[in-house]
Design an enzyme around this catalytic site. Structure first.
Site, PDB file in Angstrom:
ATOM      1  N   GLU A  72      17.834 -22.663  -8.708  1.00  0.00           N
ATOM      2  CA  GLU A  72      17.139 -21.430  -8.823  1.00  0.00           C
ATOM      3  C   GLU A  72      18.393 -20.312  -9.136  1.00  0.00           C
ATOM      4  O   GLU A  72      18.105 -19.394  -9.673  1.00  0.00           O
ATOM      5  CB  GLU A  72      16.327 -21.091  -7.476  1.00  0.00           C
ATOM      6  CG  GLU A  72      16.290 -19.541  -7.204  1.00  0.00           C
ATOM      7  CD  GLU A  72      15.546 -18.836  -8.141  1.00  0.00           C
ATOM      8  OE1 GLU A  72      15.117 -19.284  -8.858  1.00  0.00           O
ATOM      9  OE2 GLU A  72      15.496 -17.444  -7.932  1.00  0.00           O
ATOM     10  N   ARG A 125       4.290   1.277  -7.130  1.00  0.00           N
ATOM     11  CA  ARG A 125       4.192   0.315  -6.014  1.00  0.00           C
ATOM     12  C   ARG A 125       3.231  -0.907  -6.105  1.00  0.00           C
ATOM     13  O   ARG A 125       3.185  -1.951  -5.463  1.00  0.00           O
ATOM     14  CB  ARG A 125       3.978   1.164  -4.809  1.00  0.00           C
ATOM     15  CG  ARG A 125       4.946   2.016  -4.381  1.00  0.00           C
ATOM     16  CD  ARG A 125       4.539   2.796  -3.278  1.00  0.00           C
ATOM     17  NE  ARG A 125       4.337   2.358  -1.835  1.00  0.00           N
ATOM     18  CZ  ARG A 125       5.019   1.913  -0.952  1.00  0.00           C
ATOM     19  NH1 ARG A 125       6.422   2.706  -1.248  1.00  0.00           N
ATOM     20  NH2 ARG A 125       4.972   1.426   0.201  1.00  0.00           N
ATOM     21  N   CYS A 157       0.941  -1.149  -0.119  1.00  0.00           N
ATOM     22  CA  CYS A 157       0.089  -0.164   0.046  1.00  0.00           C
ATOM     23  C   CYS A 157       0.692   1.343  -0.227  1.00  0.00           C
ATOM     24  O   CYS A 157       2.043   1.321   0.360  1.00  0.00           O
ATOM     25  CB  CYS A 157      -0.925   0.128   1.304  1.00  0.00           C
ATOM     26  SG  CYS A 157      -1.889  -1.369   1.548  1.00  0.00           S
ATOM     27  N   LYS A 199      18.433 -17.779 -12.084  1.00  0.00           N
ATOM     28  CA  LYS A 199      18.664 -16.332 -11.950  1.00  0.00           C
ATOM     29  C   LYS A 199      19.851 -15.649 -12.716  1.00  0.00           C
ATOM     30  O   LYS A 199      19.651 -14.666 -13.324  1.00  0.00           O
ATOM     31  CB  LYS A 199      18.715 -16.115 -10.297  1.00  0.00           C
ATOM     32  CG  LYS A 199      18.222 -14.862  -9.592  1.00  0.00           C
ATOM     33  CD  LYS A 199      16.673 -14.757  -9.641  1.00  0.00           C
ATOM     34  CE  LYS A 199      15.649 -15.699 -10.552  1.00  0.00           C
ATOM     35  NZ  LYS A 199      14.649 -15.771 -10.007  1.00  0.00           N
ATOM     36  N   GLU A 211      19.065 -15.752 -16.475  1.00  0.00           N
ATOM     37  CA  GLU A 211      18.114 -14.706 -16.771  1.00  0.00           C
ATOM     38  C   GLU A 211      18.395 -13.595 -17.157  1.00  0.00           C
ATOM     39  O   GLU A 211      18.032 -12.794 -17.884  1.00  0.00           O
ATOM     40  CB  GLU A 211      16.955 -14.735 -15.635  1.00  0.00           C
ATOM     41  CG  GLU A 211      15.614 -15.607 -15.756  1.00  0.00           C
ATOM     42  CD  GLU A 211      14.778 -15.192 -14.527  1.00  0.00           C
ATOM     43  OE1 GLU A 211      13.734 -14.671 -15.145  1.00  0.00           O
ATOM     44  OE2 GLU A 211      14.933 -15.495 -13.548  1.00  0.00           O
ATOM     45  N   LYS A 214       7.489 -10.760 -17.197  1.00  0.00           N
ATOM     46  CA  LYS A 214       7.189 -10.876 -15.676  1.00  0.00           C
ATOM     47  C   LYS A 214       6.314 -11.944 -15.503  1.00  0.00           C
ATOM     48  O   LYS A 214       6.244 -12.806 -14.485  1.00  0.00           O
ATOM     49  CB  LYS A 214       6.867  -9.412 -15.040  1.00  0.00           C
ATOM     50  CG  LYS A 214       6.476  -9.475 -13.471  1.00  0.00           C
ATOM     51  CD  LYS A 214       7.762 -10.014 -12.973  1.00  0.00           C
ATOM     52  CE  LYS A 214       7.704 -10.360 -11.313  1.00  0.00           C
ATOM     53  NZ  LYS A 214       8.978 -11.087 -10.750  1.00  0.00           N
ATOM     54  N   ASN A 238      -0.584   1.782   5.834  1.00  0.00           N
ATOM     55  CA  ASN A 238       0.410   0.777   4.999  1.00  0.00           C
ATOM     56  C   ASN A 238       0.929  -0.104   6.228  1.00  0.00           C
ATOM     57  O   ASN A 238       1.535   0.200   6.878  1.00  0.00           O
ATOM     58  CB  ASN A 238       1.643   1.316   4.351  1.00  0.00           C
ATOM     59  CG  ASN A 238       2.317   0.387   3.503  1.00  0.00           C
ATOM     60  OD1 ASN A 238       1.895  -0.800   3.178  1.00  0.00           O
ATOM     61  ND2 ASN A 238       3.741   0.855   3.384  1.00  0.00           N
ATOM     62  N   GLY A 239       0.688  -1.332   5.778  1.00  0.00           N
ATOM     63  CA  GLY A 239       1.219  -2.397   7.074  1.00  0.00           C
ATOM     64  C   GLY A 239       0.195  -3.618   7.283  1.00  0.00           C
ATOM     65  O   GLY A 239      -0.775  -3.704   6.751  1.00  0.00           O
ATOM     66  N   HIS A 261      27.624 -38.285 -14.144  1.00  0.00           N
ATOM     67  CA  HIS A 261      27.183 -39.039 -15.047  1.00  0.00           C
ATOM     68  C   HIS A 261      26.850 -38.429 -16.521  1.00  0.00           C
ATOM     69  O   HIS A 261      25.922 -38.547 -17.022  1.00  0.00           O
ATOM     70  CB  HIS A 261      25.692 -39.572 -14.678  1.00  0.00           C
ATOM     71  CG  HIS A 261      25.867 -40.372 -13.359  1.00  0.00           C
ATOM     72  ND1 HIS A 261      26.349 -41.370 -13.111  1.00  0.00           N
ATOM     73  CD2 HIS A 261      25.679 -39.909 -12.053  1.00  0.00           C
ATOM     74  CE1 HIS A 261      26.470 -41.946 -12.019  1.00  0.00           C
ATOM     75  NE2 HIS A 261      25.727 -40.987 -11.091  1.00  0.00           N
ATOM     76  N   TRP A 313      -2.841  -2.340  -1.632  1.00  0.00           N
ATOM     77  CA  TRP A 313      -2.376  -3.672  -2.093  1.00  0.00           C
ATOM     78  C   TRP A 313      -3.081  -4.557  -1.022  1.00  0.00           C
ATOM     79  O   TRP A 313      -2.599  -4.798   0.002  1.00  0.00           O
ATOM     80  CB  TRP A 313      -0.783  -3.670  -2.108  1.00  0.00           C
ATOM     81  CG  TRP A 313      -0.331  -4.919  -2.237  1.00  0.00           C
ATOM     82  CD1 TRP A 313      -0.051  -5.972  -1.486  1.00  0.00           C
ATOM     83  CD2 TRP A 313       0.040  -5.580  -3.725  1.00  0.00           C
ATOM     84  NE1 TRP A 313       0.425  -7.034  -2.087  1.00  0.00           N
ATOM     85  CE2 TRP A 313       0.637  -6.818  -3.418  1.00  0.00           C
ATOM     86  CE3 TRP A 313       0.065  -5.149  -4.916  1.00  0.00           C
ATOM     87  CZ2 TRP A 313       1.076  -7.537  -4.417  1.00  0.00           C
ATOM     88  CZ3 TRP A 313       0.632  -6.067  -5.920  1.00  0.00           C
ATOM     89  CH2 TRP A 313       0.969  -7.132  -5.745  1.00  0.00           C
TER      90      TRP A 313
END
Ligand code: AGP
Length: 610
Positions: A483, A27, A2, A487, A490, A605, A100-101, A506, A74
């Site tokens: 991962e 945001r 938020c 990353k 990418e 995205k 916000n929170g 192997h 948000w």
């Protein structure tokens, strides 16, 4: 997350507030609202959807006044609706709050001190104006209360007392009928004050006000501030404090990144807070509440996902099977959708892991799982996304909006949810459960220590010179090595392969030369010696090895070329520090190579096509 904005001064407040809200659209939000105060009148309006809708709805409102607050929401508690949008008011409509929170204990406040109040929304925020109202009433006589003229100290004291009831995080702005100013406060959520000429701006962050002033006061943890057009008063711990003004030279775009060069770096540095916020949403006084009671009857769990979310699912398998001893099957969504998969879904809970909640392959997999009769759950970061409407239940990660195409904080909050889920399903003794909960609650600090203490740039400078590399790990850190490789590839365009450390012999050994550095995750677990053996095999073939190892491991450096030191944790929780280190490594390597980073070539995205 938020965004909150406020204005008090000599100019008409509404246009200033609307512009401020436009500047913090990046945001991410799903609804918005404003309130203008004028001579004791409180005029508000809220919309679901874009701030432009709010602007056009208000274009002929005639709302005039020199004090206003605004909010872009948000959603965390309650769907995106007009009722749930901020500002929220007390029962008399005389106290307005934007927030916000996350208020962790809002339910117990509603059932306790506010049990006689009537609430309009499903939000946690709405308890705040009601608390301020009862605190004002407890301090002022009816005559004072309805005098239409309240002073700063009266309002400040009532807000301060109301905040004492809250547990959780907040950045709030409060407008009170009869008081020609605003009160604001922050705890674990950012808040700044923009200083103008006989006017003040209060906002979640700098971009909201940078077009009005570059004189910024960054409020500190638990600051409480009162702004009137000619004065500002800041208090902390009950005493007045002075906070320096900073002269901000950032451009607007810099400011949206909070001073970081890229959103991705900002979002990696938000990983500790993202873990904390996700835990705060589901862990209260040592108890886990995921709202998924039906899952306790599951005989097995099916996880479907793509890309980084798939690696989170792979890690989730290790976590859930370790903690809850429930079999977990993992499927790449795009394969699952077209396989001759045989499944009696009656005792299976299918979980779709998708940060965006819009990945086409994963949505198709969710539908297919429903077709097998599975109970379905979406684990997502976006409230109201398609996955939440398809699944029977949803668990929200609370990473906040993730702008960088490369998933970072959303990934680490997916892991956080798997720890919560594994513990929720476990049948371990209470003492062991408590130990795990305590270690889980330390993860934000562990992640922060990696950010503060690990000198990743030197390893990035080294790695950036190569075109081919391997990332290897075993057990719970195999998904983390996958991962880390994703990353890196990418955003730096280096060919990076994630591989089970025991599997290189192997076949991939054929690729090992002095030009193929290997990043080996070697944080200690019960197969550490095996993994170390694999690393020795790799070294014997001439490849440079950089290990990720614990700060107190004195053995490892005898066998590798360099070590990235991370804080010690139990093996089960080692994915957290290892992930932060690998996200940083990918970022700084890509930066060394001058890559685009936030918007890598050929990628989106959210992949909304199959
Ligand atoms: C991760 O860095 C990539 N952007 C990509 O692999 C992503 O994880 C994948 O497309 C899945 O996205 P989702 O989590 O929104 O479903």
């Amino acid at each position: 997350m938020c965004g909150i904005v406020g204005y008090v001064g000599e100019r008409e407040a509404l246009p200033i507030i609307l512009k401020a809200l436009k500047r913090i659209e990046y945001r991410g939000y799903d609804s918005c609202g404003v309130l203008v105060q004028n001579q004791g009148e409180m005029m508000g309006h809220k919309e679901v959807g874009a701030i432009d809708c709010l602007i056009s709805s208000l274009s002929k409102s005639g709302y005039e006044g020199k004090i206003a607050i605004g909010h872009s929401r948000w959603a965390t508690h309650g769907a995106p609706t007009v009722t749930n949008a901020h500002p929220h008011l007390d029962c008399n409509g005389e106290i307005a709050v934007v927030h916000n929170g996350i208020i962790e204990n809002y339910q117990s406040i509603k059932e306790g001190v506010l049990c006689d109040c009537i609430f309009q929304s499903e939000t946690d925020t709405e308890v705040i104006p009601h608390l301020i109202n009862i605190c004002l009433k407890s301090k002022l006589s009816p005559t004072e209360l309805h005098s239409g003229e309240l002073n700063a100290m009266q309002v400040k004291e009532a807000v301060k007392e109301a905040l004492s009831y809250l547990r959780g995080s907040y950045a709030i702005l409060v407008a009170v009928k009869g008081f020609d100013g605003l009160v604001a406060a922050r705890k674990e959520s950012p808040l700044i004050v923009g200083v103008g000429d006989r006017e003040f701006f209060v906002a979640s962050d700098v971009p909201a006000v940078l077009n009005q002033t570059n004189r910024i006061i960054f409020l500190e943890e638990e600051d409480l501030v009162v702004v009137e057009k000619d004065s500002i008063y800041i208090e902390n711990g009950g005493s007045e404090v002075k906070r320096e003004e900073s002269l901000i030279e950032w451009t607007i775009e810099d400011a949206e990144k909070g001073g970081y060069e890229h959103f991705m770096l900002k979002e990696i540095h938000e990983e500790p807070k993202a873990i904390r916020d996700t835990l705060m949403g589901y862990l209260t006084e040592g108890r886990i509440n995921l709202g998924l009671d039906f899952i306790v009857d599951a005989e097995s769990i099916l996880l479907v996902a793509c890309g980084t979310s798939y690696y989170a699912a792979l890690c989730g398998k290790y976590i859930i099977e370790n903690l809850a001893k429930i079999p977990v099957r993992i499927e790449v969504a795009s394969e699952f959708n077209y396989s001759d998969f045989v499944l009696d879904g009656s005792k299976v809970v299918a979980m779709a892991i998708t940060q965006s909640g819009e990945t086409a392959d994963t949505l198709t997999a969710l539908k297919k799982a429903k077709g097998y009769g599975c109970k379905t759950v979406a684990i997502t970061n976006v409230l109201g996304s398609s996955a939440t409407r398809l699944a029977d239940e949803t668990i929200y990660s609370r990473a906040g909006p993730e702008i960088g195409v490369a998933a970072t904080k959303s990934f680490i909050t997916q892991l956080t949810i798997f720890y919560l889920l594994g513990l929720f399903l476990s049948k371990m003794p209470a003492s062991v459960f408590a130990e795990h909960i305590n270690e889980l609650k330390r993860m934000p600090q562990i992640a922060q220590r990696v950010l503060d203490e690990v000198n990743i740039q030197k390893h990035a400078r080294y790695l950036s010179k190569y075109e081919h590399t391997f990332f290897v790990g075993r057990g719970i850190n195999l998904p983390i090595s996958l991962e880390g490789a994703l990353k890196l590839k990418e955003i730096s365009y280096i060919h990076a392969e994630g591989y089970a450390a025991g599997e290189l012999k192997h076949g991939p050994f054929a690729l090992l030369t002095e030009d193929t550095p290997v990043i080996a995750i070697l944080t200690r677990d019960d197969i550490y010696e095996k993994t170390l053996g694999n690393v020795k095999e790799i070294k014997a073939r001439g490849s440079p090895v950089i290990a990720i190892a614990e700060e107190d491991d004195e053995e490892v450096e005898k066998y590798v070329d360099d070590v990235i030191r991370v804080p010690r944790t139990s093996a089960l929780f080692s994915p957290i520090p290892n992930t932060v280190a690998l996200h940083l490594l990918a970022y700084w390597t890509a930066k060394e190579r001058g890559c685009e980073i936030d918007k890598p070539r050929n990628l989106a995205k959210s992949v909304t096509v199959e």
